[in-house]
Design a protein around this motif. Structure first.
Motif, PDB file in Angstrom:
ATOM      1  N   PRO A  92      -8.101  -1.335   8.948  1.00  0.00           N
ATOM      2  CA  PRO A  92      -8.902  -2.113   9.459  1.00  0.00           C
ATOM      3  C   PRO A  92     -10.292  -3.322   8.552  1.00  0.00           C
ATOM      4  CG  PRO A  92      -9.675  -0.533  10.755  1.00  0.00           C
ATOM      5  CD  PRO A  92      -9.600  -0.141   9.606  1.00  0.00           C
ATOM      6  N   VAL A  93     -10.415  -2.379   7.254  1.00  0.00           N
ATOM      7  CA  VAL A  93     -11.929  -2.958   5.953  1.00  0.00           C
ATOM      8  C   VAL A  93     -11.081  -3.666   5.996  1.00  0.00           C
ATOM      9  CG1 VAL A  93     -13.569  -3.227   5.273  1.00  0.00           C
ATOM     10  CG2 VAL A  93     -14.233  -2.236   7.522  1.00  0.00           C
ATOM     11  N   LEU A  94     -10.277  -2.753   5.061  1.00  0.00           N
ATOM     12  CA  LEU A  94      -9.546  -3.422   3.756  1.00  0.00           C
ATOM     13  C   LEU A  94      -8.066  -4.318   4.802  1.00  0.00           C
ATOM     14  CD1 LEU A  94      -9.075  -0.494   1.320  1.00  0.00           C
ATOM     15  CD2 LEU A  94     -10.112  -1.931   1.641  1.00  0.00           C
ATOM     16  N   SER A  95      -7.917  -4.245   6.050  1.00  0.00           N
ATOM     17  CA  SER A  95      -6.592  -5.597   5.941  1.00  0.00           C
ATOM     18  C   SER A  95      -6.758  -6.815   6.349  1.00  0.00           C
ATOM     19  CB  SER A  95      -5.797  -4.474   7.627  1.00  0.00           C
ATOM     20  OG  SER A  95      -5.304  -3.325   7.516  1.00  0.00           O
ATOM     21  N   ARG A  96      -8.815  -6.718   5.963  1.00  0.00           N
ATOM     22  CA  ARG A  96      -8.747  -7.975   6.755  1.00  0.00           C
ATOM     23  C   ARG A  96      -9.157  -8.652   5.180  1.00  0.00           C
ATOM     24  NH1 ARG A  96     -11.536  -5.691  10.952  1.00  0.00           N
ATOM     25  NH2 ARG A  96     -13.259  -5.570   9.713  1.00  0.00           N
ATOM     26  N   ALA A  97      -9.514  -7.426   4.685  1.00  0.00           N
ATOM     27  CA  ALA A  97     -10.275  -8.380   3.078  1.00  0.00           C
ATOM     28  C   ALA A  97      -8.944  -8.641   2.038  1.00  0.00           C
ATOM     29  CB  ALA A  97     -10.788  -6.835   1.870  1.00  0.00           C
ATOM     30  N   ARG A  98      -7.677  -8.103   2.151  1.00  0.00           N
ATOM     31  CA  ARG A  98      -6.533  -8.370   1.912  1.00  0.00           C
ATOM     32  C   ARG A  98      -5.492  -9.358   2.132  1.00  0.00           C
ATOM     33  NH1 ARG A  98      -9.988  -5.638  -1.551  1.00  0.00           N
ATOM     34  NH2 ARG A  98      -9.441  -3.573  -1.603  1.00  0.00           N
ATOM     35  N   GLY A  99      -5.892  -9.468   3.381  1.00  0.00           N
ATOM     36  CA  GLY A  99      -4.755 -10.463   4.401  1.00  0.00           C
ATOM     37  C   GLY A  99      -3.363 -10.451   4.292  1.00  0.00           C
ATOM     38  N   ALA A 100      -2.461 -10.347   5.600  1.00  0.00           N
ATOM     39  CA  ALA A 100      -1.583 -10.587   6.018  1.00  0.00           C
ATOM     40  C   ALA A 100      -0.573  -9.898   5.142  1.00  0.00           C
ATOM     41  CB  ALA A 100      -1.286 -11.350   7.156  1.00  0.00           C
ATOM     42  N   SER A 101      -0.826 -10.759   3.886  1.00  0.00           N
ATOM     43  CA  SER A 101       0.631 -10.398   2.488  1.00  0.00           C
ATOM     44  C   SER A 101      -0.201  -9.417   1.467  1.00  0.00           C
ATOM     45  CB  SER A 101       1.418 -11.709   2.470  1.00  0.00           C
ATOM     46  OG  SER A 101       0.182 -11.917   1.962  1.00  0.00           O
ATOM     47  N   GLY A 102      -0.845  -9.364   1.889  1.00  0.00           N
ATOM     48  CA  GLY A 102      -1.833  -8.215   0.576  1.00  0.00           C
ATOM     49  C   GLY A 102      -1.397  -6.784   0.037  1.00  0.00           C
ATOM     50  N   SER A 103      -1.725  -6.387  -0.108  1.00  0.00           N
ATOM     51  CA  SER A 103      -1.131  -4.718  -1.027  1.00  0.00           C
ATOM     52  C   SER A 103      -2.681  -4.052  -0.830  1.00  0.00           C
ATOM     53  CB  SER A 103      -0.417  -4.251  -2.474  1.00  0.00           C
ATOM     54  OG  SER A 103      -1.304  -4.923  -3.014  1.00  0.00           O
ATOM     55  N   ILE A 104      -1.636  -2.357  -0.516  1.00  0.00           N
ATOM     56  CA  ILE A 104      -3.618  -1.608  -0.862  1.00  0.00           C
ATOM     57  C   ILE A 104      -2.607  -0.593  -1.149  1.00  0.00           C
ATOM     58  CG2 ILE A 104      -4.584   0.176   0.882  1.00  0.00           C
ATOM     59  CD1 ILE A 104      -4.602  -1.889   2.694  1.00  0.00           C
ATOM     60  N   ASN A 133       2.876  -7.514   7.581  1.00  0.00           N
ATOM     61  CA  ASN A 133       3.189  -7.226   6.572  1.00  0.00           C
ATOM     62  C   ASN A 133       2.744  -6.303   5.116  1.00  0.00           C
ATOM     63  OD1 ASN A 133       5.923  -8.431   7.518  1.00  0.00           O
ATOM     64  ND2 ASN A 133       4.931 -10.107   7.283  1.00  0.00           N
ATOM     65  N   LEU A 134       1.814  -6.023   5.625  1.00  0.00           N
ATOM     66  CA  LEU A 134       0.476  -5.540   4.762  1.00  0.00           C
ATOM     67  C   LEU A 134       1.555  -5.018   3.751  1.00  0.00           C
ATOM     68  CD1 LEU A 134      -2.366  -6.107   3.404  1.00  0.00           C
ATOM     69  CD2 LEU A 134      -2.806  -4.090   5.294  1.00  0.00           C
ATOM     70  N   ARG A 135       0.781  -4.191   2.609  1.00  0.00           N
ATOM     71  CA  ARG A 135       2.290  -3.895   1.657  1.00  0.00           C
ATOM     72  C   ARG A 135       1.564  -2.597   1.278  1.00  0.00           C
ATOM     73  NH1 ARG A 135       3.222  -8.641  -0.874  1.00  0.00           N
ATOM     74  NH2 ARG A 135       2.050  -7.377  -2.695  1.00  0.00           N
ATOM     75  N   PHE A 136       1.913  -1.227   0.639  1.00  0.00           N
ATOM     76  CA  PHE A 136       0.999  -0.081   0.832  1.00  0.00           C
ATOM     77  C   PHE A 136       1.706   0.475  -0.556  1.00  0.00           C
ATOM     78  CE2 PHE A 136      -0.489  -0.356   4.665  1.00  0.00           C
ATOM     79  CZ  PHE A 136      -1.783  -0.331   5.221  1.00  0.00           C
ATOM     80  N   GLU A 137       1.607   1.012  -1.332  1.00  0.00           N
ATOM     81  CA  GLU A 137       1.361   2.039  -2.226  1.00  0.00           C
ATOM     82  C   GLU A 137       0.525   3.456  -2.807  1.00  0.00           C
ATOM     83  OE1 GLU A 137       2.199   2.389  -7.870  1.00  0.00           O
ATOM     84  OE2 GLU A 137       1.502   0.627  -6.727  1.00  0.00           O
ATOM     85  N   ILE A 138       1.123   4.616  -2.432  1.00  0.00           N
ATOM     86  CA  ILE A 138       1.056   5.570  -2.463  1.00  0.00           C
ATOM     87  C   ILE A 138       0.745   6.576  -4.029  1.00  0.00           C
ATOM     88  CG2 ILE A 138       0.583   7.982  -1.041  1.00  0.00           C
ATOM     89  CD1 ILE A 138       1.020   6.803   1.422  1.00  0.00           C
ATOM     90  N   VAL A 139       0.381   6.779  -4.728  1.00  0.00           N
ATOM     91  CA  VAL A 139       0.311   7.703  -5.730  1.00  0.00           C
ATOM     92  C   VAL A 139      -0.324   8.791  -5.728  1.00  0.00           C
ATOM     93  CG1 VAL A 139      -0.148   7.232  -7.831  1.00  0.00           C
ATOM     94  CG2 VAL A 139       0.500   5.702  -7.436  1.00  0.00           C
ATOM     95  N   ALA A 140       0.090  10.173  -5.450  1.00  0.00           N
ATOM     96  CA  ALA A 140       0.228  11.590  -5.455  1.00  0.00           C
ATOM     97  C   ALA A 140       0.126  12.053  -7.076  1.00  0.00           C
ATOM     98  CB  ALA A 140       0.546  12.276  -4.062  1.00  0.00           C
ATOM     99  N   THR A 141      -1.186  12.607  -7.128  1.00  0.00           N
ATOM    100  CA  THR A 141      -1.183  13.601  -8.371  1.00  0.00           C
ATOM    101  C   THR A 141      -0.797  14.547  -8.299  1.00  0.00           C
ATOM    102  OG1 THR A 141      -2.893  12.848  -9.461  1.00  0.00           O
ATOM    103  CG2 THR A 141      -1.056  11.188  -9.408  1.00  0.00           C
ATOM    104  N   ASP A 142      -0.910  16.004  -9.439  1.00  0.00           N
ATOM    105  CA  ASP A 142      -1.779  16.780  -9.789  1.00  0.00           C
ATOM    106  C   ASP A 142      -1.255  17.599 -11.263  1.00  0.00           C
ATOM    107  OD1 ASP A 142      -1.924  19.690  -7.802  1.00  0.00           O
ATOM    108  OD2 ASP A 142      -1.008  19.920  -8.919  1.00  0.00           O
ATOM    109  N   MET A 143      -1.707  18.567 -11.459  1.00  0.00           N
ATOM    110  CA  MET A 143      -1.693  18.864 -12.898  1.00  0.00           C
ATOM    111  C   MET A 143      -0.493  19.945 -12.670  1.00  0.00           C
ATOM    112  SD  MET A 143      -5.241  21.676 -13.298  1.00  0.00           S
ATOM    113  CE  MET A 143      -4.089  23.661 -12.840  1.00  0.00           C
ATOM    114  N   ALA A 144       0.208  20.561 -11.770  1.00  0.00           N
ATOM    115  CA  ALA A 144       1.083  22.063 -11.816  1.00  0.00           C
ATOM    116  C   ALA A 144       2.694  21.269 -10.732  1.00  0.00           C
ATOM    117  CB  ALA A 144       0.754  22.853  -9.827  1.00  0.00           C
TER     118      ALA A 144
END
Length: 278
Positions: A92-104, A133-144
């Motif tokens: 909720p906090v980031l949604s308000r800060a980024r706006g309806a067409s923003g991204s997280i 319409n808030l956009r999301f990018e999930i980056v997942a990393t591991d060394m293995a």
């Protein structure tokens, strides 16, 4: 019985490559973790495996040993609280800060076989009507590489999906394939898996609004924790969040983050006021 010298050698190499701290009384851990690797590589014993690692000019075996010793324990919606915090407080906090067409942007560090980022992807898919319409990018990393390949495939056993997944989510987000379950393409497409060692430079990954780095730093010594936290902070947006495991803390290790009052395991950038979502 693994000799003390061999244990010291493996411990030094594992620390150098992954930050993992192994004391010389952990011979039993080496026995249990390295015996399967020795068999898979065709060595008659763990001692022979370690001997080959000492002679390996390309460090291939040493990296395999390091990966085998790393803890890859994970399951869907592990511990629940971080996911509740993300849904009820952070989103909720980031949604308000980024706006309806923003991204997280979200980073799941040391993601192992992918259950954590896929849990977030499922949650976001379920919240789509509310987040618009808030956009999301999930980056997942591991060394293995081994666990990353499993994560990318998104195929899990009956035992793995039973750990943390409600039956409704299993039916909604997975397809059964024989005695296994495959995450549906729309959920897999939400996660970008990459190879990344937390001990190495990751400044090119850009800024993140939320970083999940849970149950990782507990395996590092204090100096390594400080270095990793400093670099994580550099990648955290000014109003972003760091989520750590219940047994972890930044207190005494980082001046870049500050605890969010009343929210265990949740941290914001120091000097930026954080409070519960309204």
């Amino acid at each position: 019985m693994i000799s003390t010298d061999d244990i010291k050698f493996v411990a030094e190499q594992a620390y150098k490559r992954s930050g993992l701290v192994l004391s010389t009384d952990k011979g039993y851990l080496l026995e249990s973790r390295l015996a399967p690797l020795a068999r898979a590589e065709g060595f008659p014993s763990i001692e022979a495996l370690i001997g080959a690692a000492k002679r390996d000019p390309n460090d291939r075996i040493l990296w395999q040993i390091t990966e085998a010793l790393a803890t890859h324990e994970t399951f869907f919606f592990r511990d629940n609280t971080p996911f509740d915090l993300f849904k009820q407080e952070i989103l909720p906090v980031l949604s308000r800060a980024r706006g309806a067409s923003g991204s997280i942007r979200i980073w799941c560090a040391a993601c192992s076989s992918g259950q954590e980022p896929y849990s977030l992807a499922m949650m976001l898919e379920e919240e789509r009507a509310r987040i618009g319409n808030l956009r999301f990018e999930i980056v997942a990393t591991d060394m293995a590489p081994r666990v990353l390949e499993k994560a990318k495939a998104g195929v899990y056993s009956q035992f793995e999906v039973q750990r943390g997944l409600a039956i409704q989510r299993l039916v909604q987000h997975f397809e059964q394939q024989g005695d296994q379950w495959r995450i549906k393409p729309n959920i897999r497409a939400m996660v970008n898996f990459q190879k990344q060692n937390l001990l190495e430079n990751f400044s090119n990954m850009g800024s993140f609004d939320v970083i999940f780095c849970r149950n990782v730093l507990i395996y590092f010594d204090a100096d390594t924790k400080k270095r990793v936290l400093s670099r994580l902070a550099a990648q955290t947006a000014p109003d972003g969040y760091l989520i750590m495991g219940a047994a972890e803390t930044v207190v005494g290790l980082s001046q870049d983050y500050a605890p969010v009052e009343g929210r265990r395991g949740l941290y914001g950038k120091a000097g930026v006021a954080k409070s519960a979502a309204a």
